[in-house]
Motif scaffolding. Structure first.
Motif, PDB file in Angstrom:
ATOM      1  N   GLU A  63       0.809  -1.319  -0.004  1.00 34.79           N
ATOM      2  CA  GLU A  63      -0.300  -0.055   0.128  1.00 34.79           C
ATOM      3  C   GLU A  63       0.833   0.987  -0.091  1.00 34.79           C
ATOM      4  O   GLU A  63       0.380   2.474  -0.630  1.00 34.79           O
ATOM      5  N   GLN A  64       1.762   1.153   0.641  1.00 33.12           N
ATOM      6  CA  GLN A  64       2.759   2.576   0.699  1.00 33.12           C
ATOM      7  C   GLN A  64       3.923   2.691  -0.241  1.00 33.12           C
ATOM      8  O   GLN A  64       5.017   3.124  -0.169  1.00 33.12           O
ATOM      9  N   GLN A  65       3.683   1.807  -1.567  1.00 38.53           N
ATOM     10  CA  GLN A  65       4.607   1.790  -2.567  1.00 38.53           C
ATOM     11  C   GLN A  65       3.791   2.217  -3.945  1.00 38.53           C
ATOM     12  O   GLN A  65       4.300   2.316  -5.049  1.00 38.53           O
ATOM     13  N   LEU A  66       2.618   2.851  -3.818  1.00 32.70           N
ATOM     14  CA  LEU A  66       1.503   3.144  -4.836  1.00 32.70           C
ATOM     15  C   LEU A  66       1.409   4.745  -4.535  1.00 32.70           C
ATOM     16  O   LEU A  66       0.835   4.924  -3.515  1.00 32.70           O
ATOM     17  N   LEU A  67       1.728   5.391  -5.531  1.00 35.46           N
ATOM     18  CA  LEU A  67       1.650   6.792  -5.702  1.00 35.46           C
ATOM     19  C   LEU A  67       0.983   7.172  -7.034  1.00 35.46           C
ATOM     20  O   LEU A  67       1.440   6.922  -7.862  1.00 35.46           O
ATOM     21  N   PRO A  78      -2.101   5.198   6.474  1.00 34.29           N
ATOM     22  CA  PRO A  78      -2.908   6.469   7.198  1.00 34.29           C
ATOM     23  C   PRO A  78      -2.223   7.739   6.379  1.00 34.29           C
ATOM     24  O   PRO A  78      -2.876   8.742   6.732  1.00 34.29           O
ATOM     25  N   THR A  79      -1.181   7.795   5.508  1.00 29.93           N
ATOM     26  CA  THR A  79      -0.889   8.872   4.510  1.00 29.93           C
ATOM     27  C   THR A  79      -2.063   9.139   3.495  1.00 29.93           C
ATOM     28  O   THR A  79      -1.729  10.349   2.925  1.00 29.93           O
ATOM     29  N   LEU A  80      -3.051   8.440   3.380  1.00 32.98           N
ATOM     30  CA  LEU A  80      -3.908   8.228   2.356  1.00 32.98           C
ATOM     31  C   LEU A  80      -3.531   8.349   0.922  1.00 32.98           C
ATOM     32  O   LEU A  80      -4.177   8.739  -0.275  1.00 32.98           O
ATOM     33  N   ALA A  81      -2.204   8.061   0.513  1.00 34.74           N
ATOM     34  CA  ALA A  81      -1.616   7.831  -0.744  1.00 34.74           C
ATOM     35  C   ALA A  81      -2.277   6.644  -1.264  1.00 34.74           C
ATOM     36  O   ALA A  81      -2.555   6.713  -2.609  1.00 34.74           O
ATOM     37  N   PHE A  82      -2.476   5.533  -0.565  1.00 40.47           N
ATOM     38  CA  PHE A  82      -3.133   4.301  -1.245  1.00 40.47           C
ATOM     39  C   PHE A  82      -4.755   4.611  -1.374  1.00 40.47           C
ATOM     40  O   PHE A  82      -5.138   4.116  -2.649  1.00 40.47           O
ATOM     41  N   ALA A  83      -5.282   5.592  -0.735  1.00 46.82           N
ATOM     42  CA  ALA A  83      -6.978   5.764  -1.121  1.00 46.82           C
ATOM     43  C   ALA A  83      -6.832   6.765  -2.144  1.00 46.82           C
ATOM     44  O   ALA A  83      -7.576   6.611  -3.156  1.00 46.82           O
ATOM     45  N   SER A  84      -5.798   7.542  -2.545  1.00 47.22           N
ATOM     46  CA  SER A  84      -5.442   8.264  -3.810  1.00 47.22           C
ATOM     47  C   SER A  84      -5.672   7.492  -4.856  1.00 47.22           C
ATOM     48  O   SER A  84      -5.860   7.865  -5.869  1.00 47.22           O
ATOM     49  N   PHE A  85      -4.630   6.523  -4.674  1.00 47.58           N
ATOM     50  CA  PHE A  85      -4.154   5.641  -5.765  1.00 47.58           C
ATOM     51  C   PHE A  85      -5.301   4.920  -6.279  1.00 47.58           C
ATOM     52  O   PHE A  85      -5.457   4.625  -7.433  1.00 47.58           O
ATOM     53  N   LEU A  86      -6.455   4.598  -5.489  1.00 49.01           N
ATOM     54  CA  LEU A  86      -7.304   3.811  -5.829  1.00 49.01           C
ATOM     55  C   LEU A  86      -8.799   4.677  -6.333  1.00 49.01           C
ATOM     56  O   LEU A  86      -9.815   4.128  -6.641  1.00 49.01           O
ATOM     57  N   ASN A  87      -8.700   6.027  -5.936  1.00 49.70           N
ATOM     58  CA  ASN A  87      -9.619   6.827  -6.118  1.00 49.70           C
ATOM     59  C   ASN A  87      -9.896   7.229  -7.699  1.00 49.70           C
ATOM     60  O   ASN A  87     -10.025   8.156  -8.063  1.00 49.70           O
ATOM     61  N   ARG A  88      -9.870   6.135  -8.367  1.00 47.57           N
ATOM     62  CA  ARG A  88      -9.791   6.227 -10.073  1.00 47.57           C
ATOM     63  C   ARG A  88     -10.430   5.113 -10.441  1.00 47.57           C
ATOM     64  O   ARG A  88     -10.949   4.159  -9.869  1.00 47.57           O
ATOM     65  N   GLN A  94      -5.331   4.353 -21.349  1.00 47.01           N
ATOM     66  CA  GLN A  94      -5.374   3.270 -20.497  1.00 47.01           C
ATOM     67  C   GLN A  94      -4.024   2.687 -20.559  1.00 47.01           C
ATOM     68  O   GLN A  94      -3.556   2.069 -21.864  1.00 47.01           O
ATOM     69  N   ALA A  95      -3.209   2.570 -19.427  1.00 48.58           N
ATOM     70  CA  ALA A  95      -1.968   1.891 -19.435  1.00 48.58           C
ATOM     71  C   ALA A  95      -1.749   1.059 -18.237  1.00 48.58           C
ATOM     72  O   ALA A  95      -2.386   1.263 -17.175  1.00 48.58           O
ATOM     73  N   VAL A  96      -1.165  -0.105 -18.415  1.00 51.18           N
ATOM     74  CA  VAL A  96      -0.883  -1.030 -17.228  1.00 51.18           C
ATOM     75  C   VAL A  96      -0.003  -0.316 -16.038  1.00 51.18           C
ATOM     76  O   VAL A  96      -0.558  -0.410 -14.993  1.00 51.18           O
ATOM     77  N   ALA A  97       1.088   0.314 -16.410  1.00 51.48           N
ATOM     78  CA  ALA A  97       1.919   1.015 -15.555  1.00 51.48           C
ATOM     79  C   ALA A  97       1.057   1.930 -14.662  1.00 51.48           C
ATOM     80  O   ALA A  97       1.341   2.369 -13.699  1.00 51.48           O
ATOM     81  N   SER A  98      -0.216   2.487 -14.817  1.00 49.64           N
ATOM     82  CA  SER A  98      -0.896   3.494 -14.203  1.00 49.64           C
ATOM     83  C   SER A  98      -1.223   2.671 -12.929  1.00 49.64           C
ATOM     84  O   SER A  98      -1.906   3.385 -12.007  1.00 49.64           O
ATOM     85  N   TRP A  99      -1.460   1.525 -12.943  1.00 50.84           N
ATOM     86  CA  TRP A  99      -1.983   0.549 -11.817  1.00 50.84           C
ATOM     87  C   TRP A  99      -0.924  -0.211 -11.484  1.00 50.84           C
ATOM     88  O   TRP A  99      -1.479  -1.043 -10.230  1.00 50.84           O
ATOM     89  N   ILE A 100       0.058  -0.661 -11.866  1.00 51.67           N
ATOM     90  CA  ILE A 100       1.149  -1.315 -11.072  1.00 51.67           C
ATOM     91  C   ILE A 100       2.585  -0.789 -11.587  1.00 51.67           C
ATOM     92  O   ILE A 100       2.840  -0.919 -12.704  1.00 51.67           O
ATOM     93  N   PRO A 101       3.247   0.099 -10.615  1.00 49.03           N
ATOM     94  CA  PRO A 101       4.455   0.668 -10.989  1.00 49.03           C
ATOM     95  C   PRO A 101       5.367  -0.346 -10.996  1.00 49.03           C
ATOM     96  O   PRO A 101       5.403  -1.386 -10.523  1.00 49.03           O
ATOM     97  N   PRO A 142      -8.531  -9.269  -9.555  1.00 51.61           N
ATOM     98  CA  PRO A 142      -9.596  -8.757 -10.409  1.00 51.61           C
ATOM     99  C   PRO A 142      -9.230  -7.360 -11.253  1.00 51.61           C
ATOM    100  O   PRO A 142      -9.828  -7.613 -12.296  1.00 51.61           O
ATOM    101  N   ILE A 143      -8.414  -6.797 -10.468  1.00 51.50           N
ATOM    102  CA  ILE A 143      -8.160  -5.453 -11.467  1.00 51.50           C
ATOM    103  C   ILE A 143      -7.228  -5.683 -12.383  1.00 51.50           C
ATOM    104  O   ILE A 143      -7.273  -5.186 -13.509  1.00 51.50           O
ATOM    105  N   GLY A 144      -6.362  -6.592 -12.168  1.00 52.22           N
ATOM    106  CA  GLY A 144      -5.381  -7.021 -13.089  1.00 52.22           C
ATOM    107  C   GLY A 144      -5.962  -7.750 -14.498  1.00 52.22           C
ATOM    108  O   GLY A 144      -5.241  -7.525 -15.403  1.00 52.22           O
ATOM    109  N   GLN A 145      -6.916  -8.331 -14.219  1.00 57.71           N
ATOM    110  CA  GLN A 145      -7.749  -9.094 -15.393  1.00 57.71           C
ATOM    111  C   GLN A 145      -8.303  -7.915 -16.362  1.00 57.71           C
ATOM    112  O   GLN A 145      -8.381  -8.479 -17.707  1.00 57.71           O
ATOM    113  N   ILE A 146      -8.516  -6.837 -16.001  1.00 54.85           N
ATOM    114  CA  ILE A 146      -8.975  -5.799 -16.791  1.00 54.85           C
ATOM    115  C   ILE A 146      -7.905  -5.356 -17.777  1.00 54.85           C
ATOM    116  O   ILE A 146      -8.000  -5.132 -19.086  1.00 54.85           O
TER     117      ILE A 146
END
Length: 776
Positions: free
Chosen positions: A118-122, A161-171, A517-524, A575-579
């Motif tokens: 969670e804390q590796q995704l921005l 708790p930094t909400l970086a993960f929430a920001s990452f998923l808020n799309r 739409q790009a893979v790297a947008s959802w897996i760095p 599930p998200i990777g299948q997309i």
């Protein structure tokens, strides 16, 4: 060796039986297939490392179909969707059908897909707020806290708790914002007070395989429809079916009209039904030889090639005209009745075949197929005339029945008299021809060339309307253009995508396109994950999250150092990777990824800025086609000039340079005039107008050969007029085709033949080698 008529017939039967056997064996071993993929005729070819993967991508796109099933009540729409799915699963040729997502990428499943990372995704926006002093990270965090109603922050704040993960998923990972997911996994949208469910499917074979396309579409059309339910469908399969049906109808009508006109012409010219039967036999044999050539040299033939092949009817019939005219004046007792014209027939075949042979050099598959079909067909016609007609002459009376007509040759005499009057002023006619040629060249400099492949064919209006409706309903449908990247390892590929994404985000802000739409947008990449985690740690140390701590009422926020990293292989099973799985491919130890676009507004700027990315190509089929067509135009021009020189050499050897020059100049000038007239009528000139030049040259050289060999007479006027009229019937009919490419080709050839026929007799006034020998 001087063979008797019966021996010639036996020889023909032996060779025909042999070729028929070869055709049967080839068809049994690997039957030829027909396709209607018009864009593949002009697709630019990249080098091999890209071409194979691009073919796979295009195949995946072309095999996809979708239905949107709508009703005013969502429950009724779902019920109708389920019934449609059951019916679709029974259709032969459809591999998979899906109306529900098996693993719904909801908030819980998306959160679980990133457990431990969670804390590796921005997002780029979150990183910008951490690194840019002008942006306060608390502003972004405060916006997220105000969205507690959707429970995303509540579910992720303990993990990060930094909400970086929430920001990452808020799309939304889906390419269209109008699609939403129901609780039971249906992709749905609301349009004009109707609830629509999305049904997707894949076909087993390519969409452009005509047999498959027709079979599937016929079955789809027969499916029962529920009253009050709206069915909207889209896919390449439907375009393929419409193209094949259009081509089939045109082959029946255009080909039928051409044959009927040719046969009526023969009957009224020779007044014997046997001449009609012999010509039909000749045309059938020519078509059989043509299909033999296609089966031997091609595995797949475009349906447009068959429509163009109708032109063989008029050209093959010429051999019958020449032979029948000669046989009318030869007694049946003559053992070699075609001796006088055999050399002319062979020369005619050689010049025509040479013109079409040069067409094979053009790097467009449809021209290669037309050339092969025509050359093989004309060879069959030539062999049939030389080996079969002498035997028929002994058994059948080819003389016209004068008791059934007032004057069988009256109209041939009329044309002959007109040409005779023209020949009295042949020098003036020559100067007039030069003037017309110069005027045509001047006109051509003012007419633009069109390299837009879309203008070569016409899509059915209901398909265009349906496609626009689907695009409007979905909001942003993915465009055909995409960026294709290549790397040796998955991590290098992700890093390359991240470089591209940095550019794309800037271009998106400048309204170059709507979304991507790009893979790297959802897996760095691992490198990006390390940077993200270190950035969070540094920001925490520098007090960047103090305002958030104060608002949440806590003494500290935990930011853990990364020990493991999220990798593509396991993530694609989530599930998200299948997309995004269809955007990631592997071939020959190389890894490839696709970045898809929606709403491209400035493709030139997009292409230009993406050129800086290493190991990538921007695939834009339409732009690639336009570039290739510009090259093909030059190739066609060079081939036409080469064909003129080849004809000049052959003519010079037999008739001398002076007569040869005029024999080639007439059809070449006629082509320039026909091209200018076509351009004035159409408003532009296309590649297919240029391709007509080789046909005009080949037919024009035929007329020159017969006039040069046999001089000016009523008999030759009759032969050339019959030849010209049969070709005019065929190409004039083609000009009425609903496919612009076919219509422009037919129009130019039609005009060129008319002009060539008018000026061709002047060659009889030019002295050549054979004329000098004859005078001596």
């Amino acid at each position: 060796m001087n063979l008797t008529a019966i021996n010639k017939l036996y020889l023909w039967l032996i060779q025909f039986a042999l070729l028929a056997l070869i055709l049967v064996l080839v068809v049994m071993e690997k039957p030829i297939s027909f396709n209607s993929n018009l864009t593949s005729l002009f697709t630019a070819k990249h080098d091999n490392q890209w071409q194979s993967i691009q073919t796979k991508i295009e195949s995946n796109i072309n095999n996809s179909l979708l239905y949107l099933v709508g009703h005013k009540q969502q429950s009724q729409a779902i019920e109708a969707t389920n019934e449609l799915v059951q019916q679709l699963k029974k259709i032969k040729g459809i591999a998979t059908v899906s109306a529900q997502l098996k693993n719904i990428p909801n908030q819980d499943s998306m959160i679980n897909s990133y457990t431990g990372f969670e804390q590796q995704l921005l997002t780029s926006n979150y990183r910008d707020h951490l690194t840019n002093e002008q942006n306060n990270i608390f502003d972004l965090q405060f916006q997220l806290l105000n969205q507690l109603g959707d429970s995303l922050v509540a579910k992720t704040i303990d993990k990060d708790p930094t909400l970086a993960f929430a920001s990452f998923l808020n799309r939304s990972p889906l390419p269209s914002n109008k699609l939403t997911i129901t609780a039971d996994g249906y992709l749905t949208l609301h349009y004009q007070n109707m609830h629509y469910m999305l049904v997707t499917m894949k076909t087993t074979d390519g969409a452009f395989n005509l047999n498959t396309a027709k079979s599937i579409v016929v079955q789809l059309n027969q499916l029962p429809k529920i009253s009050g339910v709206d069915y909207v469908r889209s896919g390449a399969l439907f375009y393929s079916y419409e193209a094949s049906e259009q081509a089939k109808n045109e082959m029946q009508w255009l080909g039928g009209l051409s044959i009927i006109a040719t046969l009526l012409l023969i009957y009224f010219a020779y007044r014997r039904m046997v001449t009609v039967i012999c010509t039909v036999f000749l045309i059938v044999i020519s078509i059989a030889y043509g299909f033999l050539g296609l089966n031997l040299l091609f595995d797949e033939v475009n349906i447009l090639s068959i429509v163009f092949a109708i032109t063989l009817i008029g050209i093959a019939a010429d051999y019958s005209f020449h032979s029948l005219t000669e046989l009318q004046k030869i007694l049946p007792s003559n053992l070699n009745p075609l001796t006088n014209i055999s050399s002319s027939l062979v020369l005619t075949f050689l010049t025509t075949a040479l013109g079409y042979l040069l067409l094979i050099i053009v790097p467009i598959v449809i021209f290669k197929q037309i050339a092969v079909f025509t050359i093989f067909g004309l060879l069959g016609a030539l062999l049939t005339v030389l080996l079969v007609f002498p035997y028929l002459h002994q058994k059948v009376n080819f003389q016209s029945n004068n008791s059934r007509t007032l004057d069988n040759n009256s109209w041939f005499n009329l044309i002959n008299k007109i040409h005779k009057k023209m020949l009295k002023h042949w020098k003036a006619q020559t100067y007039f021809l030069i003037l017309l040629f110069a005027t045509s060249i001047t006109v051509l400099t003012q007419i633009p060339f069109s390299d837009n492949a879309k203008s070569f064919y016409q899509v059915a209006p209901h398909l265009v309307e349906n496609e626009n409706k689907v695009k409007t309903m979905l909001g942003q449908k993915l465009d055909n253009q995409y960026l294709l990247l290549q790397a040796d390892t998955p991590q290098k590929l992700l890093e390359s995508e991240e470089t591209a994404i940095a550019l794309l985000n800037k271009m998106q802000l400048n309204n170059v396109f709507s979304s991507y739409q790009a893979v790297a947008s959802w897996i760095p990449s691992v490198k990006q994950q390390q940077y993200n985690n270190q950035l969070l740690l540094n920001s925490y140390t520098q007090g960047a999250f103090d305002s958030l701590k104060e608002m949440l009422g806590v003494n500290h926020l935990d930011v853990d150092s990364a020990k493991e990293y999220l990798l593509p292989e396991p993530w694609f099973d989530s599930p998200i990777g299948q997309i995004f799985k269809n955007l990631w491919l592997k071939s020959d130890s190389k890894y490839y990824s696709i970045i898809r676009f929606s709403g491209i507004k400035d493709v030139n700027q997009l292409t230009l800025e993406l050129n800086v990315i290493d190991n990538s190509i921007f695939i834009d089929k339409l732009a690639d086609t336009e570039k290739e067509l510009a090259t093909f135009r030059l190739v066609l021009a060079i081939i036409f000039i080469a064909a003129c020189f080849a004809g000049l050499i052959v003519f010079t050897l037999r008739y001398g340079l002076k007569k040869a020059s005029f024999g080639v100049a007439v059809p070449a000038s006629a082509f320039a005039m026909a091209l200018a007239l076509s351009g004035v009528i159409q408003g532009d000139i296309t590649l297919f107008n240029l391709a007509a030049g080789l046909v005009i040259l080949a037919l024009g050289l035929d007329y020159s050969i017969f006039y040069a060999e046999h001089g000016f007479s009523t008999s030759i006027t009759k032969t050339t007029l019959m030849s010209a009229l049969s070709s005019i019937f065929v190409f004039a009919v083609l000009s009425f085709s609903s496919t612009p490419a076919i219509a422009s080709f037919g129009k130019t050839v039609f005009l060129g033949i008319v002009i060539t026929f008018i000026f061709a007799p002047i060659i009889t006034k030019i002295l050549g080698k054979r004329d000098q020998y004859a005078s001596k």
